[in-house]
Design a protein around this motif. Structure first.
Motif, PDB file in Angstrom:
ATOM      1  N   GLY A 283       0.800  -1.229   0.000  1.00  0.00           N
ATOM      2  CA  GLY A 283       0.000   0.000   0.000  1.00  0.00           C
ATOM      3  C   GLY A 283       0.821   1.262   0.000  1.00  0.00           C
ATOM      4  N   GLY A 284       2.137   1.126   0.232  1.00  0.00           N
ATOM      5  CA  GLY A 284       2.980   2.309   0.235  1.00  0.00           C
ATOM      6  C   GLY A 284       3.025   3.033  -1.093  1.00  0.00           C
ATOM      7  N   TRP A 285       2.697   2.325  -2.171  1.00  0.00           N
ATOM      8  CA  TRP A 285       2.720   2.950  -3.496  1.00  0.00           C
ATOM      9  C   TRP A 285       1.721   4.105  -3.606  1.00  0.00           C
ATOM     10  CZ3 TRP A 285      -1.730   2.998  -6.461  1.00  0.00           C
ATOM     11  CH2 TRP A 285      -2.747   2.126  -6.082  1.00  0.00           C
ATOM     12  N   GLN A 286       0.695   4.084  -2.764  1.00  0.00           N
ATOM     13  CA  GLN A 286      -0.313   5.146  -2.821  1.00  0.00           C
ATOM     14  C   GLN A 286       0.194   6.458  -2.232  1.00  0.00           C
ATOM     15  OE1 GLN A 286      -4.450   3.590  -1.900  1.00  0.00           O
ATOM     16  NE2 GLN A 286      -3.232   1.875  -1.170  1.00  0.00           N
ATOM     17  N   ALA A 287       1.259   6.382  -1.437  1.00  0.00           N
ATOM     18  CA  ALA A 287       1.782   7.582  -0.778  1.00  0.00           C
ATOM     19  C   ALA A 287       2.812   8.253  -1.676  1.00  0.00           C
ATOM     20  CB  ALA A 287       2.393   7.205   0.571  1.00  0.00           C
ATOM     21  N   ASN A 288       2.380   8.678  -2.838  1.00  0.00           N
ATOM     22  CA  ASN A 288       3.264   9.369  -3.775  1.00  0.00           C
ATOM     23  C   ASN A 288       3.684  10.712  -3.179  1.00  0.00           C
ATOM     24  OD1 ASN A 288       3.797  11.339  -6.031  1.00  0.00           O
ATOM     25  ND2 ASN A 288       3.605   9.477  -7.239  1.00  0.00           N
ATOM     26  N   ALA A 289       4.983  10.960  -3.133  1.00  0.00           N
ATOM     27  CA  ALA A 289       5.493  12.155  -2.469  1.00  0.00           C
ATOM     28  C   ALA A 289       5.010  13.441  -3.110  1.00  0.00           C
ATOM     29  CB  ALA A 289       7.022  12.134  -2.458  1.00  0.00           C
ATOM     30  N   LEU A 290       4.642  13.393  -4.385  1.00  0.00           N
ATOM     31  CA  LEU A 290       4.193  14.603  -5.076  1.00  0.00           C
ATOM     32  C   LEU A 290       2.748  14.943  -4.781  1.00  0.00           C
ATOM     33  CD1 LEU A 290       5.775  14.098  -8.619  1.00  0.00           C
ATOM     34  CD2 LEU A 290       6.662  15.419  -6.693  1.00  0.00           C
ATOM     35  N   TYR A 291       1.941  13.950  -4.442  1.00  0.00           N
ATOM     36  CA  TYR A 291       0.498  14.169  -4.348  1.00  0.00           C
ATOM     37  C   TYR A 291      -0.110  13.694  -3.025  1.00  0.00           C
ATOM     38  CZ  TYR A 291       1.537  14.354  -9.329  1.00  0.00           C
ATOM     39  OH  TYR A 291       2.109  14.649 -10.550  1.00  0.00           O
ATOM     40  N   ASN A 292       0.539  12.770  -2.336  1.00  0.00           N
ATOM     41  CA  ASN A 292      -0.039  12.207  -1.106  1.00  0.00           C
ATOM     42  C   ASN A 292       1.101  11.778  -0.189  1.00  0.00           C
ATOM     43  OD1 ASN A 292      -1.875  11.159   0.762  1.00  0.00           O
ATOM     44  ND2 ASN A 292      -1.919   9.154  -0.233  1.00  0.00           N
ATOM     45  N   PHE A 293       1.888  12.750   0.257  1.00  0.00           N
ATOM     46  CA  PHE A 293       3.099  12.447   1.027  1.00  0.00           C
ATOM     47  C   PHE A 293       2.752  11.724   2.324  1.00  0.00           C
ATOM     48  CE2 PHE A 293       6.859  13.041   3.526  1.00  0.00           C
ATOM     49  CZ  PHE A 293       7.891  13.087   2.598  1.00  0.00           C
ATOM     50  N   ASP A 294       3.522  10.688   2.645  1.00  0.00           N
ATOM     51  CA  ASP A 294       3.277   9.875   3.839  1.00  0.00           C
ATOM     52  C   ASP A 294       4.137  10.391   4.988  1.00  0.00           C
ATOM     53  OD1 ASP A 294       2.628   7.974   5.696  1.00  0.00           O
ATOM     54  OD2 ASP A 294       3.714   6.336   4.715  1.00  0.00           O
ATOM     55  N   LEU A 295       3.496  10.993   5.980  1.00  0.00           N
ATOM     56  CA  LEU A 295       4.217  11.525   7.136  1.00  0.00           C
ATOM     57  C   LEU A 295       4.282  10.545   8.303  1.00  0.00           C
ATOM     58  CD1 LEU A 295       2.853  15.177   7.080  1.00  0.00           C
ATOM     59  CD2 LEU A 295       5.241  14.511   6.774  1.00  0.00           C
ATOM     60  N   SER A 296       3.677   9.377   8.164  1.00  0.00           N
ATOM     61  CA  SER A 296       3.641   8.443   9.293  1.00  0.00           C
ATOM     62  C   SER A 296       5.033   8.014   9.763  1.00  0.00           C
ATOM     63  CB  SER A 296       2.778   7.226   8.952  1.00  0.00           C
ATOM     64  OG  SER A 296       3.274   6.527   7.835  1.00  0.00           O
ATOM     65  N   PRO A 297       6.031   7.812   8.884  1.00  0.00           N
ATOM     66  CA  PRO A 297       7.364   7.447   9.399  1.00  0.00           C
ATOM     67  C   PRO A 297       7.975   8.540  10.275  1.00  0.00           C
ATOM     68  CG  PRO A 297       7.191   6.908   7.071  1.00  0.00           C
ATOM     69  CD  PRO A 297       5.996   7.750   7.410  1.00  0.00           C
ATOM     70  N   TYR A 298       7.691   9.795   9.964  1.00  0.00           N
ATOM     71  CA  TYR A 298       8.237  10.896  10.752  1.00  0.00           C
ATOM     72  C   TYR A 298       7.536  10.979  12.110  1.00  0.00           C
ATOM     73  CZ  TYR A 298      10.014  11.969   6.147  1.00  0.00           C
ATOM     74  OH  TYR A 298      10.623  11.869   4.930  1.00  0.00           O
ATOM     75  N   ARG A 299       6.237  10.727  12.082  1.00  0.00           N
ATOM     76  CA  ARG A 299       5.510  10.705  13.361  1.00  0.00           C
ATOM     77  C   ARG A 299       6.010   9.552  14.230  1.00  0.00           C
ATOM     78  NH1 ARG A 299       1.219  13.334  15.074  1.00  0.00           N
ATOM     79  NH2 ARG A 299       0.785  14.220  13.020  1.00  0.00           N
ATOM     80  N   ALA A 300       6.236   8.401  13.616  1.00  0.00           N
ATOM     81  CA  ALA A 300       6.743   7.245  14.365  1.00  0.00           C
ATOM     82  C   ALA A 300       8.144   7.528  14.906  1.00  0.00           C
ATOM     83  CB  ALA A 300       6.753   6.006  13.468  1.00  0.00           C
ATOM     84  N   GLY A 301       8.961   8.208  14.103  1.00  0.00           N
ATOM     85  CA  GLY A 301      10.306   8.537  14.562  1.00  0.00           C
ATOM     86  C   GLY A 301      10.286   9.460  15.770  1.00  0.00           C
ATOM     87  N   LEU A 302       9.380  10.430  15.770  1.00  0.00           N
ATOM     88  CA  LEU A 302       9.269  11.317  16.928  1.00  0.00           C
ATOM     89  C   LEU A 302       8.755  10.563  18.146  1.00  0.00           C
ATOM     90  CD1 LEU A 302       7.846  14.548  15.254  1.00  0.00           C
ATOM     91  CD2 LEU A 302      10.170  14.154  16.086  1.00  0.00           C
ATOM     92  N   ALA A 303       7.790   9.658  17.926  1.00  0.00           N
ATOM     93  CA  ALA A 303       7.285   8.869  19.037  1.00  0.00           C
ATOM     94  C   ALA A 303       8.380   7.994  19.639  1.00  0.00           C
ATOM     95  CB  ALA A 303       6.108   8.003  18.575  1.00  0.00           C
ATOM     96  N   ALA A 304       9.360   7.620  18.816  1.00  0.00           N
ATOM     97  CA  ALA A 304      10.474   6.808  19.302  1.00  0.00           C
ATOM     98  C   ALA A 304      11.594   7.655  19.896  1.00  0.00           C
ATOM     99  CB  ALA A 304      11.023   5.962  18.157  1.00  0.00           C
ATOM    100  N   GLY A 305      11.441   8.973  19.843  1.00  0.00           N
ATOM    101  CA  GLY A 305      12.431   9.852  20.451  1.00  0.00           C
ATOM    102  C   GLY A 305      13.553  10.296  19.545  1.00  0.00           C
ATOM    103  N   ALA A 306      13.429  10.099  18.227  1.00  0.00           N
ATOM    104  CA  ALA A 306      14.489  10.495  17.286  1.00  0.00           C
ATOM    105  C   ALA A 306      14.280  11.949  16.866  1.00  0.00           C
ATOM    106  CB  ALA A 306      14.485   9.564  16.082  1.00  0.00           C
TER     107      ALA A 306
END
Length: 417
Positions: A283-306
């Motif tokens: 399903g990651g293919w739907q998160a095209n950076a030009l039209y539907n950027f996926d911010l969940s990895p950044y949110r997860a990184g902050l939740a992990a303290g990075a």
């Protein structure tokens, strides 16, 4: 998507006699109705960044297309040209040929198109549409997607002097399209390859870059090239793409260009792509950076303290979201930036507390520890509580001991000890 094999840089393997025979054969074919009656009369339709060159018989439907889709096409240029770092001479021609025969006659030295192809680009000078195209081509998202695809190829051709391997350029061109039902079908085909359901195998990157497989084996090569582009863009952004294309344009081999630009040899990048594929296919293919950027990895990184790592990455993300006009995602990314900045500030208090403890500034240890606990408490992050409290307890114990010694000295001096 049929007809989207954009950049044709295959070596022309025909001898001159063979080429002449091929052209004679084309002349002998029955010509469609639109191709008869002598040279085509071209009608110019101004779209802003583009000039649509229409055969007279197709003018009414192409004017309707221009009115309906013109803003989307100009928006595509405003998005892609800055991202690619290319400013071509404007306006860009979109020429509609009224038959395959006419396209071949007017572009005799271009390699043959695939039988199903109905759009391509000619170097960095022209986007070509070839009638007959699908019935819904001008009235649905298919038309603007075809222009996005070929505009990407045109820009990359200009940036790389036409030296980017077709198996790579095709992926970037597909990534410039809005994800669609065709994209989903390609992902499903690629999933069949990965799972071994259709007897095919993934292509090695070198094999895809060095051969004509993007044309001769599109079932695998086409969706695979898109996944490769998605991996490179979503992992490294668009900046390295500029450098890669420029390196290829200067004559570097693709292997040395990849190593220089991405800091890793091609085989390591390929393995990282293979590790990325399961998430992309799920399903990651739907998160095209030009039209539907996926911010969940950044949110997860902050939740992990990075905090520091995510804060640095979000700087480029915010710039991309601003350029692509993804306002909702931009607002979310800016919220994450605030979260990251607060986390960095809390981490800085812990470092300062550690430094104060090392030099024996115990009152400062207490003050910094209280501030750090409050900062991490506001973030809902309890991972550093043990370290902070251990420093607080040590500092408090030393201060208590100093106070006890001071009292004892006072009592001894007064004769009461």
């Amino acid at each position: 998507m049929p007809g989207t094999h954009a950049a044709r840089r295959r070596a022309i393997r025909f001898s001159l006699p063979a080429l002449a025979l091929c052209l004679l054969a084309l002349v002998a074919q029955a010509r469609p109705a639109h191709a008869q009656g002598g040279p085509t009369a071209w009608v110019e339709i101004d779209l802003g960044h583009f000039i649509l060159l229409s055969p007279a018989p197709l003018e009414p439907e192409l004017r309707a297309f221009a009115e309906q889709q013109g803003p989307a096409l100009n928006a595509a240029y405003d998005l892609l040209a800055p991202l690619y770092g290319v400013t071509p001479v404007l306006p860009i021609n979109i020429r509609v040929y009224n038959s395959r025969f006419e396209f071949t006659r007017l572009n005799a030295l271009t390699p043959p198109l695939d039988p199903a192809a109905y759009h391509t680009h000619l170097g960095a000078r022209e986007i070509a549409l070839i009638w007959p195209y699908p019935d819904d081509f001008l009235t649905t998202a298919a038309g603007p997607n075809a222009i996005r695809h070929e505009l990407s190829g045109l820009l990359l051709s200009a940036l790389s002097a036409g030296n980017m391997p077709a198996g790579l350029e095709s992926g970037f061109n597909q990534y410039a399209e809005l994800p669609s039902a065709d994209t989903a079908l390609g992902v499903a085909r690629l999933q069949d390859v990965v799972s071994g359901r259709n007897g095919r195998a993934l292509l090695a990157w070198r094999e895809l870059f060095d051969s004509d497989l993007i044309y001769t084996n599109p079932t695998v090569a086409y969706p695979q090239s898109l996944s490769m582009a998605a991996f490179l863009i979503e992992t490294y952004g668009y900046g390295p793409l500029h450098a890669l294309a420029a390196a290829l344009g200067s004559g570097q081999s693709y292997a040395s260009a990849f190593a220089a630009v991405y800091g890793q040899p091609l085989d390591r990048l390929e393995q990282a792509w293979r590790d990325y594929l399961p998430t992309y296919l799920a399903g990651g293919w739907q998160a095209n950076a030009l039209y539907n950027f996926d911010l969940s990895p950044y949110r997860a990184g902050l939740a992990a303290g990075a905090y520091a790592q995510v804060s640095q990455a979000l700087t480029a993300v915010v710039a991309l979201l601003t350029a692509t006009g993804q306002t909702d995602k931009l607002a979310e990314a800016q919220e994450l930036q605030t979260w990251a900045a607060q986390g960095e500030a809390a981490e800085a208090l812990v470092r300062q507390q550690r430094e104060a403890l090392a030099v024996g500034d115990y009152p400062q240890v207490l003050a910094l520890g209280d501030a750090a606990q409050a900062a991490f408490g506001a973030l809902g992050d309890s991972r550093r509580v043990h370290e902070i409290q251990a420093a607080l307890q040590r500092a408090q114990a030393v201060l208590d001991l100093r106070a006890a010694v001071a009292r004892a000295q006072t009592q001894s001096t007064a004769g009461n000890y």
